[in-house]
Design an enzyme around this catalytic site. Structure first.
Site, short mmCIF file in Angstrom:
data_model
loop_
_atom_site.label_atom_id
_atom_site.label_comp_id
_atom_site.label_asym_id
_atom_site.label_seq_id
_atom_site.Cartn_x
_atom_site.Cartn_y
_atom_site.Cartn_z
N ARG A 152 45.74 -34.84 48.50
CA ARG A 152 45.50 -35.28 49.23
C ARG A 152 45.97 -36.53 48.89
O ARG A 152 46.95 -37.28 50.09
CB ARG A 152 44.31 -35.10 50.46
CG ARG A 152 44.94 -33.46 51.46
CD ARG A 152 43.52 -33.55 52.58
NE ARG A 152 43.87 -32.46 53.16
CZ ARG A 152 42.22 -31.84 53.30
NH1 ARG A 152 41.35 -32.94 53.75
NH2 ARG A 152 42.87 -31.11 54.31
N LYS A 200 34.47 -16.17 56.71
CA LYS A 200 34.52 -15.55 58.50
C LYS A 200 35.62 -15.10 59.08
O LYS A 200 36.99 -15.57 59.29
CB LYS A 200 33.56 -16.82 59.36
CG LYS A 200 32.27 -16.52 59.23
CD LYS A 200 31.62 -17.50 59.88
CE LYS A 200 30.76 -17.89 59.59
NZ LYS A 200 30.25 -18.78 60.49
N GLY A 222 42.26 -25.80 52.19
CA GLY A 222 41.46 -25.80 51.14
C GLY A 222 41.08 -25.34 50.33
O GLY A 222 40.76 -25.44 49.14
N GLY A 269 42.86 -26.27 58.47
CA GLY A 269 42.89 -25.90 60.56
C GLY A 269 44.55 -25.51 60.72
O GLY A 269 44.78 -25.51 61.84
N1 LIG Z 1 32.27 -11.51 49.99
C1 LIG Z 1 32.19 -12.97 50.70
N2 LIG Z 1 30.75 -13.06 51.28
C2 LIG Z 1 30.11 -13.99 51.19
N3 LIG Z 1 31.13 -15.47 50.85
C3 LIG Z 1 32.52 -15.26 51.35
C4 LIG Z 1 32.65 -14.12 50.43
N4 LIG Z 1 34.20 -13.70 50.21
C5 LIG Z 1 34.83 -15.59 49.94
N5 LIG Z 1 33.69 -15.79 50.86
C6 LIG Z 1 33.16 -17.60 50.87
O1 LIG Z 1 34.75 -18.11 51.91
C7 LIG Z 1 34.44 -19.19 51.32
C8 LIG Z 1 36.13 -20.21 51.77
O2 LIG Z 1 35.85 -19.14 53.14
P1 LIG Z 1 37.41 -20.48 54.10
O3 LIG Z 1 37.48 -19.31 54.83
O4 LIG Z 1 36.69 -21.75 54.44
O5 LIG Z 1 38.21 -20.87 53.10
P2 LIG Z 1 39.40 -21.67 53.47
O6 LIG Z 1 40.28 -21.32 54.60
O7 LIG Z 1 40.54 -21.39 52.10
O8 LIG Z 1 38.79 -22.93 53.35
P3 LIG Z 1 38.73 -24.21 54.36
O9 LIG Z 1 38.16 -23.56 55.64
O10 LIG Z 1 38.08 -25.31 53.71
O11 LIG Z 1 40.17 -24.08 54.45
C9 LIG Z 1 34.30 -20.08 49.78
O12 LIG Z 1 33.49 -20.11 49.85
C10 LIG Z 1 34.30 -18.27 49.36
O13 LIG Z 1 33.16 -18.01 48.81
O1 LIG Z 2 40.17 -31.09 56.04
C1 LIG Z 2 40.03 -30.89 56.58
O2 LIG Z 2 40.92 -29.90 57.52
C2 LIG Z 2 41.15 -32.26 57.71
O3 LIG Z 2 41.00 -33.66 56.35
C3 LIG Z 2 40.37 -32.37 59.33
O4 LIG Z 2 39.11 -32.06 59.19
P1 LIG Z 2 38.54 -31.90 60.50
O5 LIG Z 2 37.97 -30.19 60.40
O6 LIG Z 2 36.77 -32.44 59.90
O7 LIG Z 2 38.70 -32.69 61.41
#
Ligand SMILES: Nc1ncnc2c1ncn2[C@@H]1O[C@H](COP(=O)(O)OP(=O)(O)OP(=O)(O)O)[C@@H](O)[C@H]1O
Ligand SMILES: O=C(O)[C@H](O)COP(=O)(O)O
Length: 396
Positions: free
Chosen positions: A35, A199, A355, A378
């Site tokens: 970033r 989730k 992320g 997000g």
């Molecule tokens: N089968 C599983 N069981 C439990 N956790 C899982 C499984 N598959 C993936 N994960 C977990 O999901 C997490 C990532 O989910 P998330 O929805 O936050 O992803 P993202 O959208 O890429 O990330 P961010 O929310 O940072 O933008 C990881 O920490 C991973 O370990």
């Molecule tokens: O990491 C992020 O997705 C942004 O920096 C926004 O952070 P926030 O979800 O705490 O608002």
């Protein structure tokens, strides 16, 4: 939107909102500087024009009030290196020091202020607080795409303190929006979205929205087990959102109605505990024994996912396919990343958001082999859901 290229910053002091919400380890060392690097082009344009820059950002989610672990002071050295000059640190955004240092900035100088979220007024979008922040510069630049979905004081509200011609969108913000638009509006087919992560509840809206757009929707990661239960499967102790089973069933039906190829993993790598040194086996996603949990795609599903991805012309990926942080459960994510890189080499357009998926692509060494890695989690999803981004709207 006014862009940086149409603005001459000579003699101007830009107050620039960036998203320097970067991960830090326990010794406050930056573990991923993407970033920071992605905003450099905007900062350098202003400095090279003969302007100066006051940087505003949040870091993490402090409770309101100073906390050392959320202080942006940890970034000063890295930023000085990045911009090839000593970046000054002005502390508290509303402190006397901050305003004096801002006022004294000379052409080519950069001042970093501390976390805007040390004030509760930031997230509340408080107008008086925003107006105070606006006095730090005479032109407002927003390059914080990762935070563009927040209607906070520094991301949106303070824009209105500037004349319309002095509200400017940074290069990163602009290119993020352009790349997301490319996928939303001009996707070449077949269009494949891959959704993973922990989730369903975080991703329902985007899944629904994508059903109107894509040819293939591949669902992996933790959320796949709620879908398996919706198909009357037995998932042992895998991640399950019991209250979302009905919704998963509806999404499966919706995909059928719309003629979308919704692909769920047929098999999983299963483990007898949530640890890298667990005993590992392979099971059908519908027959995971009690006491075992699915932590990654199984061998059949990773091949099936990769095959569909390789034949796609537009690819959107959000969320890892398994617990990729543990090396024994990273293969599904690696297969998907490699297949995306291969499709991209063959002419497909690929956009990676979120992320964890962005980190996975970088860690696995495919960072240079995909079309675009978004700095937004997000923010990208909300944009894809069709929501307005307050940070973009405020620029007019
Ligand atoms: N089968 C599983 N069981 C439990 N956790 C899982 C499984 N598959 C993936 N994960 C977990 O999901 C997490 C990532 O989910 P998330 O929805 O936050 O992803 P993202 O959208 O890429 O990330 P961010 O929310 O940072 O933008 C990881 O920490 C991973 O370990
Ligand atoms: O990491 C992020 O997705 C942004 O920096 C926004 O952070 P926030 O979800 O705490 O608002």
């Amino acid at each position: 939107m006014n862009t940086l290229d149409t603005y001459n910053f000579a003699g101007k002091r830009a107050v620039m909102r960036v998203d320097f919400n970067v991960p830090l380890d326990k010794d406050l060392r930056i573990t991923d500087d993407t970033r920071i690097r992605m905003a450099t082009r905007s900062v350098m344009k202003i400095l090279n024009d003969g302007g100066s820059v006051v940087l505003l950002s949040h870091l993490g989610r402090p409770k309101g009030g100073f906390e050392q672990k959320y202080s942006l002071e940890a970034l000063v050295q890295r930023l000085s290196q990045e911009y090839g000059r000593a970046v000054q640190f002005g502390g508290d955004v509303l402190g006397a020091e901050a305003s004096q240092q801002a006022a004294a900035l000379q052409s080519g100088e950069v001042l970093l202020l501390d976390n805007v979220r040390f004030y509760k007024e930031e997230e509340a979008g408080d107008a008086a607080f925003a107006a105070k922040l606006a006095t730090l510069g005479n032109v407002y630049v927003n390059d914080a795409f990762g935070t563009a979905h927040r209607a906070h004081a520094s991301t949106a509200v303070m824009a209105s303190s500037f004349a319309p011609q002095d509200r400017v969108g940074g290069y990163l913000l602009q290119s993020e929006v352009d790349n997301a638009k490319k996928v939303l509006e001009n996707a070449e087919r077949p269009f494949t979205a891959i959704m993973g992560g922990a989730k369903i509840s975080d991703k329902i809206l985007i899944i629904e929205k994508l059903l109107d757009k894509v040819d293939n929707l591949l669902i992996g990661g933790g959320m796949a087990y709620t879908f398996a239960v919706a198909e009357n499967g037995h998932v042992g102790s895998s991640l399950l959102e019991a209250d979302k089973v009905d919704l998963a069933r509806q999404l499966i039906q919706k995909a059928k109605d719309k003629g979308v190829n919704l692909v769920l993993p047929g098999d999983s790598l299963i483990a007898d505990k949530f640890a890298n040194d667990a005993n590992v086996d392979v099971a059908s996603n519908h027959h995971i024994p009690d006491g075992w949990m699915g932590l990654d795609l199984g061998p059949d599903s990773r091949e099936a996912f990769a095959a569909i991805i390789r034949q796609s012309k537009t690819i959107l990926w959000n969320g890892p396919m398994g617990v990729f942080e543990m090396s024994n459960f990273s293969l599904g994510t690696e297969f998907v990343a490699r297949a995306i890189a291969e499709a991209t080499a063959g002419g497909a357009y690929s956009l990676i958001g979120g992320g964890d998926s962005a980190a996975a692509v970088q860690q696995l060494g495919f960072g240079e082999q995909v079309s675009y890695i978004s700095t937004g989690g997000g923010a990208l999803l909300e944009y894809m859901e069709g929501k307005e981004l307050p940070g973009v709207t405020a620029l007019g």
